[in-house]
Enzyme design. Structure first.
Site, PDB file in Angstrom:
ATOM      1  N   HIS A   1       7.612   6.762   0.399  1.00  0.00           N
ATOM      2  CA  HIS A   1       7.208   5.519   1.061  1.00  0.00           C
ATOM      3  C   HIS A   1       6.523   5.741   2.404  1.00  0.00           C
ATOM      4  O   HIS A   1       6.739   4.989   3.369  1.00  0.00           O
ATOM      5  CB  HIS A   1       8.417   4.597   1.237  1.00  0.00           C
ATOM      6  CG  HIS A   1       8.939   4.018  -0.041  1.00  0.00           C
ATOM      7  ND1 HIS A   1       8.166   3.850  -1.159  1.00  0.00           N
ATOM      8  CD2 HIS A   1      10.188   3.553  -0.371  1.00  0.00           C
ATOM      9  CE1 HIS A   1       8.895   3.309  -2.128  1.00  0.00           C
ATOM     10  NE2 HIS A   1      10.123   3.133  -1.677  1.00  0.00           N
TER      11      HIS A   1
ATOM     12  N   HIS B   1       8.306  -4.364  -1.032  1.00  0.00           N
ATOM     13  CA  HIS B   1       9.605  -3.809  -1.430  1.00  0.00           C
ATOM     14  C   HIS B   1      10.726  -4.837  -1.280  1.00  0.00           C
ATOM     15  O   HIS B   1      11.841  -4.507  -0.880  1.00  0.00           O
ATOM     16  CB  HIS B   1       9.904  -2.561  -0.589  1.00  0.00           C
ATOM     17  CG  HIS B   1      10.788  -1.557  -1.262  1.00  0.00           C
ATOM     18  ND1 HIS B   1      12.152  -1.694  -1.344  1.00  0.00           N
ATOM     19  CD2 HIS B   1      10.491  -0.399  -1.903  1.00  0.00           C
ATOM     20  CE1 HIS B   1      12.670  -0.654  -1.979  1.00  0.00           C
ATOM     21  NE2 HIS B   1      11.678   0.142  -2.336  1.00  0.00           N
TER      22      HIS B   1
ATOM     23  N   GLU C   1       8.165  -3.334  -7.797  1.00  0.00           N
ATOM     24  CA  GLU C   1       7.096  -2.863  -6.916  1.00  0.00           C
ATOM     25  C   GLU C   1       5.812  -2.663  -7.722  1.00  0.00           C
ATOM     26  O   GLU C   1       5.689  -1.696  -8.471  1.00  0.00           O
ATOM     27  CB  GLU C   1       7.488  -1.534  -6.271  1.00  0.00           C
ATOM     28  CG  GLU C   1       8.784  -1.553  -5.497  1.00  0.00           C
ATOM     29  CD  GLU C   1       9.308  -0.143  -5.250  1.00  0.00           C
ATOM     30  OE1 GLU C   1       8.658   0.606  -4.503  1.00  0.00           O
ATOM     31  OE2 GLU C   1      10.358   0.203  -5.837  1.00  0.00           O
TER      32      GLU C   1
END
Length: 369
Positions: A122, A193, A332
């Site tokens: 991420h 997210h 996602e």
């Protein structure tokens, strides 16, 4: 405005981490929360810290309104959260995992921070979820967040100008528009997210939710959650969500893939019939006791379904209830994990002169049956 005690906590937290992103003291004075409300009374709140969606308040079949996304009541909760759950944030520069924090682009090897051993996850230690974005109100139901990720920030090449716009429609849709340009070739994979529990945040697990994913294939992973490079059929596996089923139905089957992820934490290859750049239905989520429905539409080729396998009950959210194991799920929309190291996957490389434009829609409704 963020007071001195919060600023001190933020700075102490940042100083304990090794990262290349720069966050100035003045930036913290600009943290705000924006509230979007439509004609149906649906409410969406977002903050320019991490471009986080903090609240999504929608009615059930009886008209009772609940907040159905996990998160905190103040910015300090997001800044200081243990286990870094990424509640509600935009993650980047590269959402999901890059194997061993390395990739090669145009003959140069780039090294990223290892923050999900042995991989980079991420965007690194201070990814887009942990920086302060510029904010602009657009019309009466939209807010636009913008950020400049500098060349070599978190190890990624290129000055990347990125924006995300949240628009709340009167059809109870959250329309998410991503836009990015760069001055050097760089991998980019942006996603939202948000964790959902359609019963209400803090209201137990999501195992009784019924999920359908519009995908015949998924990308299996190895034991460190990096795709093997294969596109495998879901048919005959616990990963078959082509027809709606309860999330808990197959989650405890004996299966190497489920073992690697501790449950579902995988990318599905979406069935696409329309032209690139057009919205298509990726997933439909239904919670039978409330009747709430979430449909996810996207222009992206994949969707990561993560079912809260790393929630442990040690985090308490807005209602002061613990977020239990599998107490929220994430859908996602994305390009595939580790694409910079996977030549057979759709490319995530954005080049100078090109523009990244991507759209995802979270559409809420109720099923009265």
């Amino acid at each position: 405005m963020i007071r001195a005690i919060l600023l001190f906590a933020v700075l102490m937290n940042l100083l304990t981490q090794l990262a290349s992103a720069e966050v100035s003291v003045a930036d913290f004075d600009s943290i705000e929360v924006f509230t979007l409300t439509n004609s149906n009374g649906m409410v969406v709140k977002a903050t320019n810290y991490g471009a986080i969606i903090t609240n999504i308040e929608v009615p059930d079949r009886k008209g009772n309104v609940a907040d159905i996304t996990l998160g905190y009541n103040d910015v300090s909760g997001y800044m200081n959260a243990v286990d870094k759950p990424y509640f509600g944030s935009v993650v980047g520069r590269y959402g999901n995992r890059i194997a061993k924090g390395k990739f090669t682009l145009d003959g140069t090897e780039y090294t990223l921070a290892i923050n999900n051993y042995p991989n980079s996850l991420h965007g690194g230690i201070i990814g887009f979820d942990k920086v302060v974005w510029d904010a602009e109100i657009v019309g009466d139901k939209a807010v636009k967040f913008s950020y400049l990720a500098k060349d070599m920030e978190e190890g990624y090449p290129g000055n990347l100008n990125v924006s995300v716009t949240y628009t709340l429609t009167d059809e109870n849709e959250i329309v998410i528009d991503y836009h990015a340009t760069t001055d050097k070739s760089t991998p980019v994979n942006l996603t939202q997210h948000a964790y959902f529990n359609l019963k209400g945040e803090g209201e137990g697990t999501i195992l009784d939710h019924e999920l359908r994913i519009n995908a015949d294939l998924y990308t299996p992973v190895d034991n460190i959650l990096i795709p093997t490079g294969d596109l495998a059929p879901v048919d005959g596996t616990p990963f078959d969500f082509r027809e709606a089923k309860k999330i808990g139905q197959d989650i405890d089957q004996t299966d190497d893939q489920l073992s690697y992820g501790g449950g579902y934490d995988h990318n599905w290859v979406l069935n696409r019939e329309k032209r690139d750049g057009e919205l298509e239905l990726a997933a439909r989520l239904y919670e039978p006791t409330s009747g709430r429905v979430l449909e996810v539409l996207t222009t992206e080729p994949g969707i990561q379904f993560y079912c809260g396998n790393f929630l442990k009950g040690n985090l308490k959210g807005k209602s002061d209830k613990p977020y239990v194991y599998r107490g929220g799920l994430v859908l996602e929309t994305q390009h595939f994990p580790d694409s910079p190291n996977q030549p057979n996957f759709p490319t995530t490389i954005l080049k100078p002169g090109e523009t990244l434009d991507s759209q995802t829609v979270f559409k809420f409704s109720v099923d009265n049956e």
